[in-house]
Design a protein around this motif. Structure first.
Motif, PDB file in Angstrom:
ATOM      1  N   ASN A  91       0.839  -1.212   0.120  1.00 41.29           N
ATOM      2  CA  ASN A  91       0.041  -0.034   0.079  1.00 41.29           C
ATOM      3  C   ASN A  91       0.849   1.202   0.081  1.00 41.29           C
ATOM      4  O   ASN A  91       1.885   1.230   0.766  1.00 41.29           O
ATOM      5  CB  ASN A  91      -0.790  -0.074   1.271  1.00 41.29           C
ATOM      6  N   LEU A  92       0.784   2.207  -0.841  1.00 47.93           N
ATOM      7  CA  LEU A  92       1.671   3.463  -0.960  1.00 47.93           C
ATOM      8  C   LEU A  92       0.638   4.510  -0.545  1.00 47.93           C
ATOM      9  O   LEU A  92      -0.658   4.786  -0.906  1.00 47.93           O
ATOM     10  CB  LEU A  92       1.884   3.472  -2.353  1.00 47.93           C
ATOM     11  N   GLU A  93       1.259   5.536   0.213  1.00 45.10           N
ATOM     12  CA  GLU A  93       0.674   6.714   0.750  1.00 45.10           C
ATOM     13  C   GLU A  93       1.412   7.841   0.155  1.00 45.10           C
ATOM     14  O   GLU A  93       2.667   7.893   0.456  1.00 45.10           O
ATOM     15  CB  GLU A  93       0.486   6.488   2.396  1.00 45.10           C
ATOM     16  N   ILE A  94       0.638   8.758  -0.370  1.00 43.80           N
ATOM     17  CA  ILE A  94       1.453  10.010  -0.651  1.00 43.80           C
ATOM     18  C   ILE A  94       0.680  11.345  -0.079  1.00 43.80           C
ATOM     19  O   ILE A  94      -0.364  11.412  -0.255  1.00 43.80           O
ATOM     20  CB  ILE A  94       1.467  10.095  -2.315  1.00 43.80           C
ATOM     21  N   THR A  95       1.389  12.043   0.685  1.00 48.31           N
ATOM     22  CA  THR A  95       0.909  13.288   1.250  1.00 48.31           C
ATOM     23  C   THR A  95       1.864  14.428   1.058  1.00 48.31           C
ATOM     24  O   THR A  95       3.042  14.198   0.521  1.00 48.31           O
ATOM     25  CB  THR A  95       0.499  13.003   2.662  1.00 48.31           C
ATOM     26  N   LYS A  96       1.462  15.406   1.530  1.00 48.03           N
ATOM     27  CA  LYS A  96       2.274  16.706   1.175  1.00 48.03           C
ATOM     28  C   LYS A  96       2.118  17.754   2.363  1.00 48.03           C
ATOM     29  O   LYS A  96       0.888  18.045   2.605  1.00 48.03           O
ATOM     30  CB  LYS A  96       1.756  17.485  -0.202  1.00 48.03           C
ATOM     31  N   GLU A  97       3.047  17.903   3.103  1.00 45.29           N
ATOM     32  CA  GLU A  97       3.177  18.883   4.203  1.00 45.29           C
ATOM     33  C   GLU A  97       4.356  19.977   4.234  1.00 45.29           C
ATOM     34  O   GLU A  97       5.520  19.393   3.938  1.00 45.29           O
ATOM     35  CB  GLU A  97       2.828  18.021   5.582  1.00 45.29           C
ATOM     36  N   ASN A  98       3.936  21.059   4.427  1.00 47.27           N
ATOM     37  CA  ASN A  98       4.795  22.022   4.378  1.00 47.27           C
ATOM     38  C   ASN A  98       5.875  22.253   3.272  1.00 47.27           C
ATOM     39  O   ASN A  98       7.070  22.205   3.553  1.00 47.27           O
ATOM     40  CB  ASN A  98       5.891  22.084   5.748  1.00 47.27           C
ATOM     41  N   GLY A  99       5.035  21.913   2.185  1.00 48.00           N
ATOM     42  CA  GLY A  99       5.844  21.866   0.816  1.00 48.00           C
ATOM     43  C   GLY A  99       6.783  20.620   0.633  1.00 48.00           C
ATOM     44  O   GLY A  99       7.361  20.537  -0.670  1.00 48.00           O
ATOM     45  N   ILE A 100       6.759  19.648   1.491  1.00 51.27           N
ATOM     46  CA  ILE A 100       7.490  18.246   1.281  1.00 51.27           C
ATOM     47  C   ILE A 100       6.530  17.148   0.934  1.00 51.27           C
ATOM     48  O   ILE A 100       5.662  16.895   1.684  1.00 51.27           O
ATOM     49  CB  ILE A 100       8.374  18.079   2.447  1.00 51.27           C
ATOM     50  N   ILE A 101       6.890  16.360  -0.055  1.00 51.28           N
ATOM     51  CA  ILE A 101       5.987  15.573  -0.507  1.00 51.28           C
ATOM     52  C   ILE A 101       6.542  13.955   0.378  1.00 51.28           C
ATOM     53  O   ILE A 101       7.852  13.861   0.245  1.00 51.28           O
ATOM     54  CB  ILE A 101       6.216  15.161  -2.109  1.00 51.28           C
ATOM     55  N   HIS A 102       5.876  13.386   0.850  1.00 51.91           N
ATOM     56  CA  HIS A 102       6.083  12.013   1.597  1.00 51.91           C
ATOM     57  C   HIS A 102       5.531  10.983   1.019  1.00 51.91           C
ATOM     58  O   HIS A 102       4.314  10.963   0.969  1.00 51.91           O
ATOM     59  CB  HIS A 102       5.672  12.385   3.050  1.00 51.91           C
ATOM     60  N   ILE A 103       6.320  10.087   0.441  1.00 52.62           N
ATOM     61  CA  ILE A 103       5.845   8.725  -0.296  1.00 52.62           C
ATOM     62  C   ILE A 103       6.328   7.710   0.743  1.00 52.62           C
ATOM     63  O   ILE A 103       7.607   7.536   0.866  1.00 52.62           O
ATOM     64  CB  ILE A 103       6.529   8.703  -1.582  1.00 52.62           C
ATOM     65  N   ARG A 104       5.314   6.939   1.195  1.00 51.65           N
ATOM     66  CA  ARG A 104       5.733   5.893   1.871  1.00 51.65           C
ATOM     67  C   ARG A 104       4.724   4.600   1.879  1.00 51.65           C
ATOM     68  O   ARG A 104       3.684   4.708   1.228  1.00 51.65           O
ATOM     69  CB  ARG A 104       5.619   6.249   3.547  1.00 51.65           C
ATOM     70  N   SER A 105       5.531   3.471   2.193  1.00 49.60           N
ATOM     71  CA  SER A 105       4.589   2.059   1.750  1.00 49.60           C
ATOM     72  C   SER A 105       4.406   1.625   3.163  1.00 49.60           C
ATOM     73  O   SER A 105       5.421   1.776   4.164  1.00 49.60           O
ATOM     74  CB  SER A 105       5.389   1.321   0.927  1.00 49.60           C
ATOM     75  N   TYR A 106       3.499   0.973   3.100  1.00 51.83           N
ATOM     76  CA  TYR A 106       2.946   0.280   4.434  1.00 51.83           C
ATOM     77  C   TYR A 106       2.241  -1.173   4.073  1.00 51.83           C
ATOM     78  O   TYR A 106       1.776  -1.103   3.132  1.00 51.83           O
ATOM     79  CB  TYR A 106       2.363   1.040   5.336  1.00 51.83           C
ATOM     80  N   HIS A 107       2.009  -1.926   4.980  1.00 57.32           N
ATOM     81  CA  HIS A 107       1.339  -3.214   4.797  1.00 57.32           C
ATOM     82  C   HIS A 107       1.851  -4.157   3.571  1.00 57.32           C
ATOM     83  O   HIS A 107       1.307  -4.434   2.758  1.00 57.32           O
ATOM     84  CB  HIS A 107      -0.139  -3.024   4.615  1.00 57.32           C
ATOM     85  N   GLY A 108       3.351  -4.205   3.689  1.00 55.31           N
ATOM     86  CA  GLY A 108       3.768  -5.196   2.499  1.00 55.31           C
ATOM     87  C   GLY A 108       5.176  -5.503   2.755  1.00 55.31           C
ATOM     88  O   GLY A 108       5.664  -5.597   4.049  1.00 55.31           O
ATOM     89  N   ALA A 109       5.780  -6.302   1.847  1.00 54.83           N
ATOM     90  CA  ALA A 109       7.009  -6.913   1.937  1.00 54.83           C
ATOM     91  C   ALA A 109       8.294  -6.009   1.889  1.00 54.83           C
ATOM     92  O   ALA A 109       9.225  -6.248   2.493  1.00 54.83           O
ATOM     93  CB  ALA A 109       7.385  -7.866   0.762  1.00 54.83           C
TER      94      ALA A 109
END
Length: 133
Positions: A91-109
């Protein structure tokens, strides 16, 4: 939480395929991660779980049933990768906070954590995935 497509520099190609629907980044099949020092940048290539409701005519004629995207993170300031398997459903999550994009995976290998300045749609394509036996 942000709609991930709104974080893209240009989501025109994605909207042309999916319309107003936002494809989910849950249950994606990660194929590759490419790291480049120029930029620096990280390219993620993966299959989406959801096929568009009204795919392009070319895809329908060709009986394509799987959409593959590549997302390019540019101006990467942080990168962490932990784990790896030949079957990388995440599962991939993409968010943006204070001008910084954060891409993270969770629930996976594999666990991925990227912080970047920009996120671009590198490519969108489709193919016919054979049914599992």
């Amino acid at each position: 939480m942000d709609v991930w497509t709104e974080i893209l520099v240009d989501a025109t190609a994605l909207r042309a395929v999916y319309g107003q629907d936002t494809p989910s980044l849950e249950g994606i099949n990660l194929h590759s991660i490419e790291i480049e020092r120029d930029g620096p940048s990280v390219l993620l290539r993966f299959d989406l779980r959801d096929f568009p409701k009204k795919p392009p005519k070319k895809w329908t004629i060709s009986a394509f049933n799987r959409v593959q995207l590549s997302l390019l993170a540019v101006g990467v300031s942080e990168l962490q990768i932990n784990g790896l398997r030949s079957d990388c459903m995440i599962n991939l999550e993409i968010t943006k906070e204070n001008g910084i994009i954060h891409i993270r995976s969770y629930h996976g290998a594999i666990k991925i954590d990227i912080k970047a300045e920009h996120l671009l749609l590198g490519s969108i394509s489709s193919y016919c995935e054979a049914p599992s036996v």
